[in-house]
Design an enzyme around this catalytic site. Sequence first.
Site, PDB file in Angstrom:
ATOM      1  N   LEU A  35       0.925  -1.174   0.153  1.00 23.36           N
ATOM      2  CA  LEU A  35       0.115  -0.015   0.107  1.00 23.36           C
ATOM      3  C   LEU A  35       0.799   1.357  -0.132  1.00 23.36           C
ATOM      4  O   LEU A  35       0.265   2.369  -0.164  1.00 23.36           O
ATOM      5  CB  LEU A  35      -0.845   0.049   1.284  1.00 23.36           C
ATOM      6  CG  LEU A  35      -2.005  -0.904   1.184  1.00 23.36           C
ATOM      7  CD1 LEU A  35      -3.261  -0.522   2.016  1.00 23.36           C
ATOM      8  CD2 LEU A  35      -2.503  -1.134  -0.262  1.00 23.36           C
ATOM      9  N   TYR A 123      -2.851   7.583  15.204  1.00 20.11           N
ATOM     10  CA  TYR A 123      -3.729   6.435  14.618  1.00 20.11           C
ATOM     11  C   TYR A 123      -5.202   6.800  14.442  1.00 20.11           C
ATOM     12  O   TYR A 123      -5.718   6.463  13.249  1.00 20.11           O
ATOM     13  CB  TYR A 123      -3.631   5.216  15.607  1.00 20.11           C
ATOM     14  CG  TYR A 123      -4.457   3.863  15.213  1.00 20.11           C
ATOM     15  CD1 TYR A 123      -4.113   3.247  14.031  1.00 20.11           C
ATOM     16  CD2 TYR A 123      -5.700   3.767  15.810  1.00 20.11           C
ATOM     17  CE1 TYR A 123      -5.010   2.111  13.646  1.00 20.11           C
ATOM     18  CE2 TYR A 123      -6.484   2.645  15.355  1.00 20.11           C
ATOM     19  CZ  TYR A 123      -6.138   1.851  14.413  1.00 20.11           C
ATOM     20  OH  TYR A 123      -6.603   0.793  13.937  1.00 20.11           O
TER      21      TYR A 123
HETATM   22  N1  LIG Z   1      -6.628  -4.576  15.958  1.00 21.18           N
HETATM   23  C1  LIG Z   1      -7.534  -3.875  16.353  1.00 21.18           C
HETATM   24  O1  LIG Z   1      -7.785  -3.844  17.688  1.00 21.18           O
HETATM   25  C2  LIG Z   1      -8.506  -2.846  15.709  1.00 21.18           C
HETATM   26  C3  LIG Z   1      -9.380  -2.075  16.097  1.00 21.18           C
HETATM   27  C4  LIG Z   1     -10.307  -1.513  15.273  1.00 21.18           C
HETATM   28  C5  LIG Z   1     -10.198  -1.459  13.878  1.00 21.18           C
HETATM   29  N2  LIG Z   1      -8.909  -2.081  13.345  1.00 21.18           N
HETATM   30  C6  LIG Z   1      -8.802  -2.060  11.786  1.00 21.18           C
HETATM   31  O2  LIG Z   1      -9.333  -3.304  11.533  1.00 21.18           O
HETATM   32  C7  LIG Z   1      -8.492  -3.570  10.269  1.00 21.18           C
HETATM   33  C8  LIG Z   1      -7.607  -4.989  10.398  1.00 21.18           C
HETATM   34  O3  LIG Z   1      -6.665  -4.952  11.692  1.00 21.18           O
HETATM   35  P1  LIG Z   1      -5.878  -6.095  12.103  1.00 21.18           P
HETATM   36  O4  LIG Z   1      -5.953  -5.860  13.607  1.00 21.18           O
HETATM   37  O5  LIG Z   1      -6.197  -7.300  11.337  1.00 21.18           O
HETATM   38  O6  LIG Z   1      -4.294  -5.564  11.940  1.00 21.18           O
HETATM   39  P2  LIG Z   1      -3.100  -6.416  11.701  1.00 21.18           P
HETATM   40  O7  LIG Z   1      -3.140  -7.726  12.213  1.00 21.18           O
HETATM   41  O8  LIG Z   1      -1.889  -5.609  12.422  1.00 21.18           O
HETATM   42  O9  LIG Z   1      -2.979  -6.384   9.954  1.00 21.18           O
HETATM   43  C9  LIG Z   1      -2.736  -5.426   9.436  1.00 21.18           C
HETATM   44  C10 LIG Z   1      -1.914  -5.631   8.139  1.00 21.18           C
HETATM   45  O10 LIG Z   1      -1.487  -4.750   7.352  1.00 21.18           O
HETATM   46  C11 LIG Z   1      -0.303  -4.859   6.811  1.00 21.18           C
HETATM   47  N3  LIG Z   1       0.411  -3.766   6.189  1.00 21.18           N
HETATM   48  C12 LIG Z   1       1.123  -2.759   6.954  1.00 21.18           C
HETATM   49  N4  LIG Z   1       1.409  -1.883   6.062  1.00 21.18           N
HETATM   50  C13 LIG Z   1       1.276  -2.463   4.780  1.00 21.18           C
HETATM   51  C14 LIG Z   1       1.549  -2.142   3.480  1.00 21.18           C
HETATM   52  N5  LIG Z   1       2.413  -0.941   3.070  1.00 21.18           N
HETATM   53  N6  LIG Z   1       1.193  -2.742   2.268  1.00 21.18           N
HETATM   54  C15 LIG Z   1       0.434  -3.840   2.737  1.00 21.18           C
HETATM   55  N7  LIG Z   1      -0.098  -4.498   3.987  1.00 21.18           N
HETATM   56  C16 LIG Z   1       0.409  -3.690   4.943  1.00 21.18           C
HETATM   57  C17 LIG Z   1       0.472  -5.402   8.126  1.00 21.18           C
HETATM   58  O11 LIG Z   1       1.515  -6.245   7.746  1.00 21.18           O
HETATM   59  P3  LIG Z   1       2.902  -5.960   8.626  1.00 21.18           P
HETATM   60  O12 LIG Z   1       2.423  -6.782   9.833  1.00 21.18           O
HETATM   61  O13 LIG Z   1       3.906  -6.688   7.917  1.00 21.18           O
HETATM   62  O14 LIG Z   1       3.172  -4.531   8.735  1.00 21.18           O
HETATM   63  C18 LIG Z   1      -0.795  -6.418   8.519  1.00 21.18           C
HETATM   64  O15 LIG Z   1      -0.283  -7.904   8.083  1.00 21.18           O
HETATM   65  C19 LIG Z   1      -7.128  -2.366  10.042  1.00 21.18           C
HETATM   66  O16 LIG Z   1      -7.899  -1.341   9.146  1.00 21.18           O
HETATM   67  C20 LIG Z   1      -7.454  -1.675  11.352  1.00 21.18           C
HETATM   68  O17 LIG Z   1      -6.824  -0.359  11.305  1.00 21.18           O
HETATM   69  C21 LIG Z   1      -8.318  -2.940  14.206  1.00 21.18           C
END
Ligand SMILES: NC(=O)c1ccc[n+]([C@@H]2O[C@H](COP(=O)([O-])OP(=O)(O)OC[C@H]3O[C@@H](n4cnc5c(N)ncnc54)[C@H](OP(=O)(O)O)[C@@H]3O)[C@@H](O)[C@H]2O)c1
Length: 278
Positions: A35, A123
């Site tokens: 991205l 964030y």
């Molecule tokens: N986790 C929470 O509690 C929470 C709460 C509310 C909303 N959300 C939202 O829910 C969504 C999913 O979150 P999640 O918990 O599944 O997060 P996650 O496990 O941290 O997954 C996010 C993924 O995005 C990847 N990423 C980072 N930079 C990137 C790039 N340049 N190109 C492509 N991929 C990239 C990361 O890879 P790397 O690990 O290699 O960096 C990671 O695999 C996100 O939009 C987050 O903001 C999460």
Amino acid sequence: MRVLIAGASGQLAQAIRRTWQDHDLVVPEETVLDLSRREAISTVVAETRPQVVLNCAAFTQVDRCESEAEQAQLINATAVGWLAEACEAQNALLIQISTDYVFDGTGTRPYREDDPTSPVSVYGRTKLEGERQAARCSRHLIARTSWLYDAWGKNFLNTMVNAAGQGRSLRVVDDQRGAPTTCRALARQLKVAAEEGWQGLVHTTCQGETTWHGFAKAIFEAKGMAVDLSPCATADYPTPATRPAYSVLDGSRRAILGCDLMPGWHDALLEVIRADWK
Ligand SMILES: NC(=O)c1ccc[n+]([C@@H]2O[C@H](COP(=O)([O-])OP(=O)(O)OC[C@H]3O[C@@H](n4cnc5c(N)ncnc54)[C@H](OP(=O)(O)O)[C@@H]3O)[C@@H](O)[C@H]2O)c1
């Protein structure tokens, strides 16, 4: 439907891959659909010709975002605009995942979709900008969620279980309220949302609310673990990023849009603890 997923290795993306199996899923490695590279986004979307693009990628480390604000802006906001442009060119539906951290947490009842936003962290600010960027695509769905976890991935459940497994006493904050949400429950809801053609902004968290301490207590009870757990205040553990004290989201719009599948947070926890789906 052909569905292109960004952020392949994240915890939500893993749940999507398991839940949406009856669709034609295209899940490029993050090095391919990177991205941070506009051209990579436009090329992959143009070559894939998806009906739906589901963006599970984000810079999710809330504290690191404070010191790496430029990178947070790039991944959480600017790149979403590039995705929106690419989706527009294909007439694809862009599903963008957003967060309860777009609110400041001073509310006293669950936040509705049309309540004013006022993020208190880098964030939260960059994710809010990501919502605005996603809305540049004519066909978009912005799904705000909170406190995501599942049996896999880096999350509160696994952190707690690992820490307790080392025999440590645990103090967990008891003055932040929200709704723990399982990736699998969110994945099921998003699938129905995409199939039913939901658009706009919708809150998609598990139902009910608790504190991080209440969540930890429920985890140890469900797992039958005896742990020395006590509550503490946010002020006892200063972190680089400020978190909202209250970030419960009102989910009543889901039933207006179609089929509301989000379970109560405690039932969802029991599903994760008891089910074999690891
Ligand atoms: N986790 C929470 O509690 C929470 C709460 C509310 C909303 N959300 C939202 O829910 C969504 C999913 O979150 P999640 O918990 O599944 O997060 P996650 O496990 O941290 O997954 C996010 C993924 O995005 C990847 N990423 C980072 N930079 C990137 C790039 N340049 N190109 C492509 N991929 C990239 C990361 O890879 P790397 O690990 O290699 O960096 C990671 O695999 C996100 O939009 C987050 O903001 C999460």
